[in-house]
Scaffold this motif. Structure first.
Motif, PDB file in Angstrom:
ATOM      1  N   SER A  44      66.983  88.595  48.853  1.00 65.70           N
ATOM      2  CA  SER A  44      66.707  88.545  47.537  1.00 65.70           C
ATOM      3  C   SER A  44      65.426  87.900  47.399  1.00 65.70           C
ATOM      4  O   SER A  44      65.552  86.639  47.801  1.00 65.70           O
ATOM      5  N   GLU A  45      64.724  88.227  46.461  1.00 68.58           N
ATOM      6  CA  GLU A  45      63.490  87.239  46.052  1.00 68.58           C
ATOM      7  C   GLU A  45      63.771  85.994  45.146  1.00 68.58           C
ATOM      8  O   GLU A  45      63.084  85.217  44.888  1.00 68.58           O
ATOM      9  N   SER A  46      64.898  86.449  44.385  1.00 72.70           N
ATOM     10  CA  SER A  46      65.414  85.578  43.171  1.00 72.70           C
ATOM     11  C   SER A  46      65.893  84.127  43.661  1.00 72.70           C
ATOM     12  O   SER A  46      65.889  83.240  42.828  1.00 72.70           O
ATOM     13  N   ILE A  47      66.438  84.068  45.088  1.00 74.09           N
ATOM     14  CA  ILE A  47      66.710  83.004  45.606  1.00 74.09           C
ATOM     15  C   ILE A  47      65.635  82.352  46.318  1.00 74.09           C
ATOM     16  O   ILE A  47      65.478  82.854  47.409  1.00 74.09           O
ATOM     17  N   PRO A  48      65.015  81.149  45.930  1.00 72.72           N
ATOM     18  CA  PRO A  48      64.073  80.521  46.949  1.00 72.72           C
ATOM     19  C   PRO A  48      64.225  80.234  48.146  1.00 72.72           C
ATOM     20  O   PRO A  48      65.252  79.502  48.382  1.00 72.72           O
ATOM     21  N   ASN A  49      63.315  80.432  48.996  1.00 71.23           N
ATOM     22  CA  ASN A  49      63.717  79.981  50.440  1.00 71.23           C
ATOM     23  C   ASN A  49      65.008  80.771  51.182  1.00 71.23           C
ATOM     24  O   ASN A  49      65.501  80.148  52.200  1.00 71.23           O
ATOM     25  N   MET A  50      65.720  81.553  50.765  1.00 68.81           N
ATOM     26  CA  MET A  50      66.646  82.253  51.022  1.00 68.81           C
ATOM     27  C   MET A  50      66.297  82.845  52.234  1.00 68.81           C
ATOM     28  O   MET A  50      65.332  83.682  52.495  1.00 68.81           O
ATOM     29  N   SER A  51      67.091  82.977  53.317  1.00 69.39           N
ATOM     30  CA  SER A  51      66.886  83.588  54.677  1.00 69.39           C
ATOM     31  C   SER A  51      67.360  85.011  54.572  1.00 69.39           C
ATOM     32  O   SER A  51      68.143  85.270  53.792  1.00 69.39           O
ATOM     33  N   ILE A  52      66.832  85.804  55.479  1.00 65.20           N
ATOM     34  CA  ILE A  52      67.385  87.408  55.366  1.00 65.20           C
ATOM     35  C   ILE A  52      68.456  87.432  55.907  1.00 65.20           C
ATOM     36  O   ILE A  52      68.873  86.698  56.796  1.00 65.20           O
ATOM     37  N   ASN A  53      69.344  88.196  55.116  1.00 64.80           N
ATOM     38  CA  ASN A  53      70.867  88.326  55.844  1.00 64.80           C
ATOM     39  C   ASN A  53      71.322  89.277  56.709  1.00 64.80           C
ATOM     40  O   ASN A  53      70.591  90.709  56.430  1.00 64.80           O
ATOM     41  N   ILE A  54      71.764  89.140  57.534  1.00 65.57           N
ATOM     42  CA  ILE A  54      72.335  90.241  58.473  1.00 65.57           C
ATOM     43  C   ILE A  54      73.792  90.419  58.251  1.00 65.57           C
ATOM     44  O   ILE A  54      74.539  89.673  58.279  1.00 65.57           O
ATOM     45  N   LYS A  55      74.144  91.864  58.283  1.00 63.27           N
ATOM     46  CA  LYS A  55      75.618  92.321  58.443  1.00 63.27           C
ATOM     47  C   LYS A  55      75.603  93.415  59.325  1.00 63.27           C
ATOM     48  O   LYS A  55      74.797  94.150  59.392  1.00 63.27           O
ATOM     49  N   VAL A  56      76.883  93.458  59.915  1.00 61.56           N
ATOM     50  CA  VAL A  56      77.118  94.432  61.003  1.00 61.56           C
ATOM     51  C   VAL A  56      78.344  95.138  60.550  1.00 61.56           C
ATOM     52  O   VAL A  56      79.233  94.669  60.552  1.00 61.56           O
ATOM     53  N   LEU A  57      78.128  96.716  60.534  1.00 61.87           N
ATOM     54  CA  LEU A  57      79.122  97.591  60.020  1.00 61.87           C
ATOM     55  C   LEU A  57      79.677  98.057  61.630  1.00 61.87           C
ATOM     56  O   LEU A  57      78.811  98.815  62.164  1.00 61.87           O
ATOM     57  N   ASP A  58      80.900  97.861  62.033  1.00 58.98           N
ATOM     58  CA  ASP A  58      81.552  98.534  63.026  1.00 58.98           C
ATOM     59  C   ASP A  58      81.955  99.840  62.467  1.00 58.98           C
ATOM     60  O   ASP A  58      83.163  99.988  61.693  1.00 58.98           O
ATOM     61  N   LYS A  59      81.441 101.024  62.927  1.00 59.79           N
ATOM     62  CA  LYS A  59      81.853 102.259  62.270  1.00 59.79           C
ATOM     63  C   LYS A  59      83.240 102.807  62.912  1.00 59.79           C
ATOM     64  O   LYS A  59      83.903 103.339  62.115  1.00 59.79           O
ATOM     65  N   GLN A  60      83.749 101.982  63.999  1.00 63.87           N
ATOM     66  CA  GLN A  60      85.108 102.372  64.272  1.00 63.87           C
ATOM     67  C   GLN A  60      86.133 101.801  63.409  1.00 63.87           C
ATOM     68  O   GLN A  60      87.083 102.430  63.078  1.00 63.87           O
ATOM     69  N   THR A  61      85.938 100.614  63.090  1.00 63.89           N
ATOM     70  CA  THR A  61      87.048  99.884  62.224  1.00 63.89           C
ATOM     71  C   THR A  61      86.552 100.006  60.643  1.00 63.89           C
ATOM     72  O   THR A  61      87.346  99.717  59.847  1.00 63.89           O
ATOM     73  N   GLY A  62      85.136 100.397  60.546  1.00 63.38           N
ATOM     74  CA  GLY A  62      84.785 100.488  58.892  1.00 63.38           C
ATOM     75  C   GLY A  62      84.514  99.109  58.399  1.00 63.38           C
ATOM     76  O   GLY A  62      84.751  99.067  57.131  1.00 63.38           O
ATOM     77  N   LYS A  63      84.586  98.154  59.218  1.00 64.41           N
ATOM     78  CA  LYS A  63      84.537  96.436  58.643  1.00 64.41           C
ATOM     79  C   LYS A  63      83.099  96.113  58.818  1.00 64.41           C
ATOM     80  O   LYS A  63      82.399  96.006  59.775  1.00 64.41           O
ATOM     81  N   TRP A  64      82.687  95.448  57.599  1.00 61.28           N
ATOM     82  CA  TRP A  64      81.266  94.758  57.935  1.00 61.28           C
ATOM     83  C   TRP A  64      81.748  93.298  58.297  1.00 61.28           C
ATOM     84  O   TRP A  64      82.543  92.415  57.815  1.00 61.28           O
ATOM     85  N   LEU A  65      80.581  92.817  59.516  1.00 64.65           N
ATOM     86  CA  LEU A  65      81.096  91.684  59.992  1.00 64.65           C
ATOM     87  C   LEU A  65      79.708  90.532  59.910  1.00 64.65           C
ATOM     88  O   LEU A  65      78.480  91.294  59.569  1.00 64.65           O
ATOM     89  N   GLU A  66      79.840  89.544  59.621  1.00 61.11           N
ATOM     90  CA  GLU A  66      78.634  88.224  59.646  1.00 61.11           C
ATOM     91  C   GLU A  66      78.662  88.054  61.172  1.00 61.11           C
ATOM     92  O   GLU A  66      79.372  87.337  61.689  1.00 61.11           O
ATOM     93  N   PRO A  67      77.228  88.642  61.767  1.00 62.68           N
ATOM     94  CA  PRO A  67      77.206  88.047  63.080  1.00 62.68           C
ATOM     95  C   PRO A  67      76.720  86.588  63.205  1.00 62.68           C
ATOM     96  O   PRO A  67      76.232  86.170  62.292  1.00 62.68           O
ATOM     97  N   ILE A  68      76.786  86.098  64.598  1.00 63.18           N
ATOM     98  CA  ILE A  68      76.046  84.664  64.634  1.00 63.18           C
ATOM     99  C   ILE A  68      74.567  85.066  64.883  1.00 63.18           C
ATOM    100  O   ILE A  68      74.354  86.075  65.696  1.00 63.18           O
ATOM    101  N   VAL A  69      73.874  84.357  64.074  1.00 64.78           N
ATOM    102  CA  VAL A  69      72.339  84.782  64.206  1.00 64.78           C
ATOM    103  C   VAL A  69      71.539  83.718  64.949  1.00 64.78           C
ATOM    104  O   VAL A  69      71.596  82.556  64.578  1.00 64.78           O
TER     105      VAL A  69
END
Ligand SMILES: Nc1nc2c(ncn2[C@@H]2O[C@H](COP(=O)(O)OP(=O)(O)O)[C@@H](O)[C@H]2O)c(=O)[nH]1
Ligand SMILES: Nc1ncnc2c1ncn2[C@@H]1O[C@H](COP(=O)(O)OP(=O)(O)O)[C@@H](O)[C@H]1O
Length: 391
Positions: A44-69
């Protein structure tokens, strides 16, 4: 930790060409499908210096996870485009950023990511910034305590201030008189350093003379970011670790003319207690032995008479008068246009410029050649080449 699928989705998969998000909205996101997983890269451009965020969808469980980056993260810019390179990594191009900050690799299944995933038993991804060219190789200088490593490095950096930069290590040892935090070392607590080691912030670390010492990835990258050639003053254990790391360096071991002379120098320096001197001398014998390991050091340098040793060091590094001039990072100036799309043919990524750009004509295409990549997380991905086609 499951979540709903994000609202702003811009498909970018093997079967679906990358689409650059072109709305006025300040949130943006691309999705990349790899096997059973969907990687969402959003910012998001609106929050200064915010890092790009990663989420991972496990298609088998249908859940979004926040990975360790792992790795230094790109700061969200005015959007990005992404393209799957292979099953190990995704190329992310930040819009409206200079070359130096625009090319990033999101590693999702490289050997480093696999290793961390196994270690932590969690979902892991890693960022690695892409660099045009290779830059000059960092220099690892090792040798027993008191042999004159610091003296030689200081001479080099004084004569060639714009060529060399020092990798400031972290250590748990106490500062000596005149040592400055952040200049000679980052002096730190053991707990804090152990936590940072766990978090993979270090390229290498070792227990030396009873204290922890380590080179953070950030320390090395800060030097290359400044367009300088990095010098690491680390022990033999550290040199071994760097040898097997993605950092391609030149390894130099500095030897004393004799053990007696080493002891004299260590005592004359007057920075250690008798107990510490004894420990360092004991370790020196072991280091001199280990330095003979075939293939570990590229050059052995005897520091007998300081000036002639320094001249020999400069010969190894092939320095001449031209190096005294301020050097510029060897980056071509290139701004990833705000409006563009990308495609991939073999190891080449083609960046097609949009029609509303001032920086490039609509028919301009940039070709990013990835066929000679080196390195990667933890650290930079080097060896990219960039060319232009005007049709
Ligand atoms: N592995 C490793 N060794 C380091 C690092 N920084 C310094 N050292 C080594 O730690 C040892 C002790 O350094 P220091 O306490 O400054 O003492 P000195 O060598 O007697 O000046 C030396 O061999 C350094 O090369 C590091 O980041 N990693
Ligand atoms: N060639 C040399 N001849 C005599 N003394 C030296 C020489 N090189 C370094 N020294 C001195 O030896 C001491 C240890 O050097 P230093 O650079 O601190 O070693 P290191 O960083 O390897 O521990 C310092 O007092 C330094 O001035």
């Amino acid at each position: 930790m499951g979540e709903e699928v994000p609202e702003f989705v811009f498909c970018n998969t093997e079967n679906c060409p990358p689409v650059v998000h072109d709305s006025e909205s300040q949130g943006y996101e691309t999705l990349t499908i790899i096997g059973d997983k969907v990687y969402s890269v959003g910012g998001s451009e609106s929050i200064p210096n915010m890092s790009i965020n990663i989420k991972v969808l496990d298609k088998q469980t249908g859940k979004w996870l926040e990975p360790i980056v792992f790795g230094a993260k790109p700061v969200a810019s005015k959007g990005h485009s992404s393209i799957l390179l292979d099953n190990e990594r995704v190329l992310i191009l930040l819009r409206d950023s200079s070359t130096y900050n625009s090319i990033w690799f999101l590693e999702v299944d490289t050997p480093f990511v696999k290793q961390k995933r196994k270690q932590l038993g969690a979902e892991v991804v890693a960022w690695s910034k892409g660099l045009i060219g290779y830059g000059s190789k960092p220099i690892v200088i090792s040798g027993p305590s008191g042999v004159g490593k610091g003296t030689l490095i200081t001479k080099l950096m004084t004569e060639f201030p714009s060529t060399f930069g020092f990798s400031v290590s972290h250590t748990t040892r106490a500062p000596r008189d005149k040592e400055m935090n952040g200049v000679h070392y980052h002096f730190t607590e053991r707990n804090k350093m152990e936590k940072d080691i766990q978090d993979a912030k270090f390229l290498e670390y070792a227990l030396v003379h009873g204290n922890l010492y380590g080179t953070s990835i950030e320390a090395v990258e800060a030097v290359s970011d400044a367009g300088k050639r990095c010098i690491l003053d680390i022990d033999v254990q550290g040199a071994r670790s760097v040898r097997v790391s993605p950092l391609e360096a030149i390894f130099i071991f500095v030897c004393p003319p004799s053990f007696e002379e080493l002891e004299l120098r260590l005592r004359a320096r007057g920075t250690e207690t008798e107990e510490q001197i004894q420990k360092r001398l004991g370790n020196a014998r072991a280091e001199l032995e280990q330095a003979k390991t075939p293939g570990l050091f590229d050059h052995m340098l005897v520091n007998d008479e300081l000036e002639s040793c320094y001249q020999n060091l400069k010969k190894i590094l092939v320095l001449d008068e031209n190096d005294k001039a301020p050097s510029q990072p060897s980056m071509k100036s290139f701004i990833v246009p705000f409006s563009h799309s990308i495609s991939k043919v073999d190891q080449k990524v083609i960046i097609h410029c949009g029609t509303n750009e001032l920086s490039a004509s609509p028919s301009t295409k940039f070709i990013l050649d990835l066929s000679s990549l080196e390195g990667g997380a933890p650290g930079r991905t080097r060896g990219l080449t960039l060319s232009t086609i005007n049709s």
